[in-house]
Design an enzyme around this catalytic site. Structure first.
Site: not given
Length: 305
Positions: A176, A184, A189, A193, A219
């Site tokens: 994770d 974010n 975002h 990404d 994630e």
């Protein structure tokens, strides 16, 4: 196309072969059904032109065998029958033939059938290609290009069954990205990404060819490590965490100032023969332990340590 012609009558076989080659196709010739079946298995022809009555495996049996074996690609089957034999025609179509030609064989008629066969086999080849593409897309995470949860469930079930049967061990590593929500919020975002794609590449570069890397969701990533011991999995994951650190992705919301990863490991062993769902839960619990102990670390499941 590659065309297999099967007929125990030499004259009819010669006429059929000439018609096939005149149409610009490669021709395989068999003098009986058994030879035809052997050639079919060896060469996987696009079209089979077979007589109804032959020594050994007859035309109907050959049709059935072809249909039972087919998986992805389609073989177009033309049955050669006696003039006016309606029973043979119906029996052939029920057995899996696509078309029929009556004997004595007219080369023009066979050439016309081959044109139809070319269209049908091309259509089936296109459909098979699109099925493969869709199957890959259904099992691929569009953001990272990694395998997704569907592919994971298929692969993990297969690995678990194999490991149970042969007494092999394997490990799972749940990963994770630390403080990713904050990342974010801070960077947006699109940057998130991009960071996930970079982490995915780092994980792929840290594993063996036999290992699997999956996007588990959000994630989270899961690594499936066949024949890997707990200690080996821990060494691998520490290398993976180093690879993520070496990305040097700025993260003002993490105490380290950079993007980091945490991981939890569980293992299927001779002493710990539990099902795959239980192993996933144990890896997830170990990941939470890594988070609770400060993040940016690897923890082992209590049952695997």
């Amino acid at each position: 196309m590659k065309v297999l012609v099967a007929d125990d009558d030499p004259g009819s076989l010669m006429v059929a072969r000439a018609a096939v080659e005149r149409s610009g196709h490669d021709c395989l010739a068999a003098a009986d059904g058994d030879q035809a079946w052997a050639l079919y298995l060896e060469h996987q022809p696009d079209v089979v032109v077979t007589d109804r009555v032959m020594p050994g495996m007859d035309g109907l049996a050959l049709c059935r065998a072809i249909r039972e074996r087919e998986e992805d690609l389609y073989t177009y089957v033309v049955l050669l029958t006696s003039q006016g034999s309606r029973e043979d025609i119906l029996a052939g179509l029920k057995a899996g033939a696509d078309d029929y030609v009556t004997k004595p064989l007219d080369p023009f008629v066979l050439q016309a059938r081959l044109l139809v066969a070319l269209r049908v086999t091309t259509l089936h080849a296109d459909l098979a290609h699109y099925r493969r593409v869709l199957a890959r897309q259904a099992r691929t995470d569009p953001l990272t290009g990694l395998h997704n949860r569907l592919k994971l469930s298929e692969d993990l079930e297969q690995l678990h069954q194999w490991s149970v049967r042969y007494g092999e061990r394997y490990s799972l590593a749940m990963c994770d990205v630390d403080n990713f929500k904050t990342y974010n919020d801070l960077y947006g975002h699109p940057a998130g990404d991009q960071a996930l794609r970079a982490v995915a590449e780092a994980l792929l570069g840290s594993v063996r060819k036999s290992d699997g890397v999956y996007r588990f969701g959000g994630e989270e990533f899961l690594l499936v490590l066949p024949k890997q011991s707990v200690s080996g999995a821990k060494t691998l994951m520490e290398r993976a965490l180093d690879a993520v650190r070496n990305l040097a992705i700025e993260h003002a919301g993490d105490p380290s100032g950079q993007l980091r990863l945490s991981a939890g490991i569980s293992a299927f062993t001779a002493e710990h023969r539990v099902d795959a769902v239980t192993l996933l839960g144990e890896a997830d619990a170990a990941l939470y332990a890594a988070k609770a102990r400060g993040r940016n670390r690897v923890e082992l499941a209590r049952q695997s340590g």
